[in-house]
Design a protein around this motif. Sequence first.
Motif, PDB file in Angstrom:
ATOM      1  N   LYS A 256     -35.850   0.403 -61.021  1.00  0.00           N
ATOM      2  CA  LYS A 256     -35.310  -0.501 -62.029  1.00  0.00           C
ATOM      3  C   LYS A 256     -34.329   0.301 -62.886  1.00  0.00           C
ATOM      4  N   PRO A 257     -33.450  -0.372 -63.624  1.00  0.00           N
ATOM      5  CA  PRO A 257     -32.458   0.361 -64.432  1.00  0.00           C
ATOM      6  C   PRO A 257     -33.065   1.407 -65.364  1.00  0.00           C
ATOM      7  N   LYS A 258     -34.261   1.174 -65.862  1.00  0.00           N
ATOM      8  CA  LYS A 258     -34.895   2.138 -66.759  1.00  0.00           C
ATOM      9  C   LYS A 258     -35.275   3.425 -66.045  1.00  0.00           C
ATOM     10  N   ASP A 259     -35.221   3.422 -64.717  1.00  0.00           N
ATOM     11  CA  ASP A 259     -35.629   4.582 -63.919  1.00  0.00           C
ATOM     12  C   ASP A 259     -34.469   5.496 -63.544  1.00  0.00           C
ATOM     13  N   LEU A 260     -33.333   5.383 -64.203  1.00  0.00           N
ATOM     14  CA  LEU A 260     -32.128   6.090 -63.756  1.00  0.00           C
ATOM     15  C   LEU A 260     -32.328   7.592 -63.591  1.00  0.00           C
ATOM     16  N   GLY A 261     -33.050   8.229 -64.509  1.00  0.00           N
ATOM     17  CA  GLY A 261     -33.272   9.673 -64.414  1.00  0.00           C
ATOM     18  C   GLY A 261     -34.044  10.038 -63.166  1.00  0.00           C
ATOM     19  N   ASN A 262     -35.148   9.341 -62.929  1.00  0.00           N
ATOM     20  CA  ASN A 262     -35.943   9.605 -61.731  1.00  0.00           C
ATOM     21  C   ASN A 262     -35.213   9.157 -60.469  1.00  0.00           C
ATOM     22  N   TRP A 263     -34.478   8.074 -60.586  1.00  0.00           N
ATOM     23  CA  TRP A 263     -33.683   7.573 -59.460  1.00  0.00           C
ATOM     24  C   TRP A 263     -32.742   8.675 -58.976  1.00  0.00           C
ATOM     25  N   ALA A 264     -32.037   9.277 -59.904  1.00  0.00           N
ATOM     26  CA  ALA A 264     -31.105  10.353 -59.547  1.00  0.00           C
ATOM     27  C   ALA A 264     -31.845  11.539 -58.946  1.00  0.00           C
TER      28      ALA A 264
END
Length: 307
Positions: free
Chosen positions: A76-84
């Motif tokens: 989800k958008p709130k996960d950007l740090g972990n997503w990266a």
Amino acid sequence: MISESSSFVKGMVLGGLFCVFVTLIGHNKMGHGTKAHHHEHHHIQAPNKEDVLNLSEGERLELSHSIRVYCIILVKPKDLGNWAAVKETWSKHCDKAEFYSSESVKVFDSVVLNTNDMWMMVRNAYKLAYERYKDEYNWFFLAHPTTFAVIENLKYFLLKKDASQPFYIGHTVKSGELEYVDGDGGIVLSIESLKRLSKIFEDPDKCPEQGGLIWKLSEDKQLAVCLKYTGVFAENAEDSEGKDVFNTKSVGSLIKEAMANHPQQVVEGCCSDMAITFNGLAPNHMHVMMYGVYRLRAYGILLPPPL
């Protein structure tokens, strides 16, 4: 709270242990391995290390091309740090990895699901994965963006498992009469399980999109209910010593528990040498794990040539 240095130490320990086996990881040959009647048991183990060590180079090469792991990471958008962090680290070791997002995010490519509900995300991600990749991959691994996975260890675990059988694997939890795989540790489905799941999705009475009692359950419990109607049951994954290999906690948390419960054997009491997943990692800890598992080498330890 365990510091980043503790995660670093554990990453190095896991890395050293892992290196001995990373080049021995095999891939499963269809029609060879565990049979369906084994599924009355809810605990399955990795192959003995000796079995892998005794494989010839030719056999390992042949096996290495038969297990194909497709990774689904729900974001989800709130996960950007972990997503990266996931994009830059362990997901590169999947045969193919794709991020399934609740909505479109400009900075990263993803399969947009247009729903913020976790059960709908899981359901739609599995439907799309089956439709698009049923002929290309035989194992499907679903993870959250806070999960770090060692895909080579997953393939080692699957070495003698038959993807044409209905495997549904991870860290199992009992909730009343329902046994399910905890999504925090990652969920593995064989192609046969995904095939059955895709069919039960079409039955709104047994596996509804929403409404009814099932809608009140968490997404991992809902998945187990749907799979149960198809004759697929959750199985806890363990190493040859009976230790869990899918972890729903971070390395730091597991070390802290081991220090409290097994102060004389912290490493042995913490985790399996062949651990597949850890959960609850911050982005910087994922990079520490990546270093410990894939880059750190102990001088003087001879390793077999890579596959």
